[in-house]
Design a protein around this motif. Structure first.
Motif, mmCIF file in Angstrom:
data_model
loop_
_atom_site.group_PDB
_atom_site.id
_atom_site.type_symbol
_atom_site.label_atom_id
_atom_site.label_comp_id
_atom_site.label_asym_id
_atom_site.label_seq_id
_atom_site.Cartn_x
_atom_site.Cartn_y
_atom_site.Cartn_z
ATOM 1 N N ARG A 443 40.255 47.754 45.900
ATOM 2 C CA ARG A 443 41.551 47.048 45.960
ATOM 3 C C ARG A 443 41.347 45.544 45.973
ATOM 4 O O ARG A 443 42.057 44.798 45.275
ATOM 5 N N GLU A 444 40.379 45.076 46.754
ATOM 6 C CA GLU A 444 40.123 43.634 46.781
ATOM 7 C C GLU A 444 39.695 43.129 45.399
ATOM 8 O O GLU A 444 40.151 42.065 44.947
ATOM 9 N N GLN A 447 42.703 42.827 43.037
ATOM 10 C CA GLN A 447 43.533 41.650 43.308
ATOM 11 C C GLN A 447 42.895 40.389 42.730
ATOM 12 O O GLN A 447 43.571 39.552 42.128
ATOM 13 N N ARG A 448 41.588 40.235 42.926
ATOM 14 C CA ARG A 448 40.918 39.048 42.383
ATOM 15 C C ARG A 448 40.991 39.011 40.859
ATOM 16 O O ARG A 448 41.234 37.965 40.256
ATOM 17 N N ALA A 450 43.273 40.334 38.952
ATOM 18 C CA ALA A 450 44.644 40.043 38.524
ATOM 19 C C ALA A 450 44.934 38.550 38.598
ATOM 20 O O ALA A 450 45.553 37.971 37.694
ATOM 21 N N GLU A 451 44.477 37.916 39.674
ATOM 22 C CA GLU A 451 44.679 36.468 39.794
ATOM 23 C C GLU A 451 43.935 35.718 38.686
ATOM 24 O O GLU A 451 44.471 34.771 38.098
#
Length: 649
Positions: A443-444, A447-448, A450-451
């Motif tokens: 999950r982490e 997120q990275r 996607a950013e």
């Protein structure tokens, strides 16, 4: 950090298991098979790092070996693959992973070892001197400097700050400080206005003549080929029928005369079904003889045959000239040659007869030796029976012992199965915990990523807007071109475009006229060559007719000479071998009744006498057939000798 530490440990384990003879493809396949339980992201990261370490093995081992020689004398050799992996990530993956992710990987390993290795590897003096020179021996120097050494030198400030942080942590000083990520600075495109090009005048499209259609005969076989195939099929059927008849006659000759009966229709069918080979038969066979099909010869065949006949004519003329000049005759030599050939044929027939008698003698001796061997085998069989009874008793005792050991083994296996269930429950709980940790780490990472994708999309949008603004600017139109004007560059033979086209048109006319002259010359040469070939063909037909007449005369002489039968000569060796064969056969017959009396239990004893009669009858018929073949060979040899004498005369 634990996530990256486990991945690096897995890569190090795979490198430790590597053997000198293993290929990279086999290592990667074995690693992918052993990593099926991990997540897809972990598998991709581990396989990428492992393949990179295998691909750049020579570069990495150069750096790590130098580290152990200079600064890493006190380090363990068990950490060799750890330094190799860190060197690969720093050299080839630092730009893709990012400096923050590289710091996390370094911090997940022992800090003192990482601090020593990074200080040694990222030293500007080492990178610009021996590291660059050693890598240039494997790859090109420009490629090494541009793609590997220059990026490592750009990362020097951040890496030096990371080394200081690691040293501070080792000295229990201030906590680690976060490093700022490097921001990408956009640069403007250096675009230049292209130079306008002159638009050439369109040339007229040449009218191409319509090609001729492909003739139908190209895709069809010639009539001669069809006739030859038909003749082959009919000849094959005839050969199969002749082979069938020969096999049936041979099997009938193999049956003794005492047992022969007048063949009835049913017995003939049974004999044919028993001995005939499996050949497809047709109820009615019709044989066609090929007509005199004219064979079309090419130019090479015609010239070759014409030269052959020309050489024969010249040779015959030279022989006549020698006879006219007073050369001697070969009659005495031919008579001597005939006598010597007759003597050689007699020696060959005698040698063949000796070989046949030697074979028959060896057969008789083998039968006599077989009788002696049967006696010895009977004695050995009695001894083997006694030994087999003892072995059967030993096998029975051994089976009882094996049954006892198998019962004890079954009891041990049932106890072990009870303990396996407890271990399976513990392993299941441990795997569930690992799965939860992996889900959180994934999950982490998502997120990275996607950013980072959003930032990349924003940067691309800005670049697209700038490019569209540049495209909307007005462009200058090209100037008009005068084709009759000379450019004036000062070159030798400079001319305008119009003059160049006129000269090219004149050159094409000259080439066309030269091609027409050459074509006329080729046609004249073909006509003269065809006339010469026609003359050669007429000469060949005359020579063939003469050769056919002479061959017919020789064949008649050969048939007349083959009617006189040849005589067979006897030799002392042949007589001596015949006497030995008779003596050996008599001895074998004397010992046969003794063998029957000594072994009354064998079921094959009553059949010994008929079998001996069959063997004697078989050898008698074989000898008669051998004599007939020798007579035929003698007749053929005498006829061939006469034919050769006639040809020489």
């Amino acid at each position: 950090m634990a996530y990256y530490g486990k991945c690096i440990e897995t890569v190090i384990e795979q490198l430790d298991q590597l053997k000198p003879g293993d290929s990279p493809e086999q290592v990667l396949e074995a690693a992918s098979a052993s990593l099926q339980t991990l997540s897809s992201q972990k598998q991709a990261f581990i396989l990428e790092v492992l393949s990179g370490c295998l691909e750049y093995h020579r570069l990495l081992t150069t750096v790590v070996d130098a580290f152990y020689v200079r600064d890493g004398r006190l380090c363990l050799w068990a950490d060799y693959n750890l330094f190799k992996v860190i060197c690969y990530l720093a050299t080839f993956q630092l730009g893709e992973l990012g400096f923050q992710l590289f710091c996390d990987i370094v911090k997940s390993q022992p800090l003192d070892k990482m601090c020593k290795f990074l200080r040694f590897f990222f030293s500007p003096l080492n990178l610009s001197s021996w590291v660059k020179d050693e890598w240039s021996l494997v790859y090109e120097a420009a490629y090494v400097k541009e793609n590997w050494i220059a990026p490592l030198m750009r990362w020097q400030p951040e890496v030096q700050e990371l080394i200081k942080q690691l040293e501070a942590v080792l000295a229990n000083q201030s906590p680690l400080l976060k490093t700022k990520a490097k921001v990408t600075e956009p640069k403007e495109f250096n675009l230049t206005t292209p130079r306008s090009r002159a638009i050439p005048m369109p040339e007229p499209v040449p009218a191409v003549a319509k090609p001729r259609p492909v003739p139908r005969s190209t895709y069809q076989q010639p009539k001669e080929q069809h006739l030859l195939d038909k003749t082959k099929r009919h000849n094959r059927r005839r050969a199969e029928e002749l082979l069938l008849r020969a096999n049936v006659e041979e099997m009938q000759c193999a049956v003794p005369r005492s047992r022969r009966e007048p063949p009835t229709q049913g017995s003939k069918k049974n004999l044919q079904l028993r001995f005939m080979p499996r050949i497809l038969k047709t109820p009615k066979l019709t044989f066609y003889r090929p007509n005199n099909i004219p064979v079309k010869l090419n130019t090479a065949a015609i010239l070759r045959e014409g030269a052959l006949y020309q050489r024969q004519v010249e040779r015959e003329l030279q022989r006549v000239d020698r006879l006219v000049d007073g050369a001697g005759d070969f009659s005495e030599f031919l008579e001597w040659q005939k006598k010597m050939q007759a003597r050689d044929r007699e020696e060959q027939l005698a040698a063949g007869e000796c070989r046949r008698l030697l074979g028959k003698l060896s057969h008789e001796e083998a039968a006599l030796a077989r009788q002696h061997l049967v006696r010895g085998n009977k004695q050995k069989a009695d001894q083997k029976k006694e030994e087999m009874t003892e072995l059967m008793q030993q096998c029975a005792e051994r089976r009882l012992q094996e049954e006892r050991s198998m019962r004890e083994l079954v009891e041990q296996v049932t106890e072990a199965q009870k303990n396996v269930k407890v271990a399976q429950t513990r392993l299941l709980k441990g795997r569930q915990q690992i799965v939860q940790e992996v889900i959180e780490e994934s999950r982490e990472l998502l997120q990275r990523s996607a950013e980072a994708a959003k930032e990349e999309q924003r940067r691309r949008c800005e670049l697209i807007s700038q490019l569209r603004a540049l495209e909307t600017q007005p462009m200058r139109k090209g100037k008009l071109v005068d084709l009759t004007q000379i450019p004036g560059y000062g070159l030798e033979g400079e001319m305008s475009v119009v003059e160049l086209r006129e000269r090219l048109a004149l050159l094409k006319d000259a080439q066309r006229r030269a091609e027409e002259d050459k074509r006329d010359q080729i046609i004249q040469d073909k006509r003269s060559k065809s006339q010469e070939l026609q003359n050669v063909v007429e000469q060949i037909s005359l020579c063939r007719a003469a050769m056919g007449r002479s061959a017919a005369l020789r064949w008649e002489e050969k048939k007349a000479g083959a009617a006189a039968p040849g005589l067979r000569s006897q030799d002392e060796r042949v007589l001596a071998l015949q006497r030995r064969i008779e003596e050996t056969a008599a001895e074998r017959r004397r010992q046969a009744p003794l063998l029957q009396v000594s072994a009354p239990r064998t079921p094959r004893a009553p059949r010994a006498q008929p079998r001996a009669q069959l063997e004697a009858q078989h050898w008698l018929e074989l000898e008669q057939s051998r004599e007939r073949s020798l007579h035929a060979r003698h007749r053929r040899g005498s006829a061939c000798g006469r034919a050769r004498d006639l040809e020489a005369a």
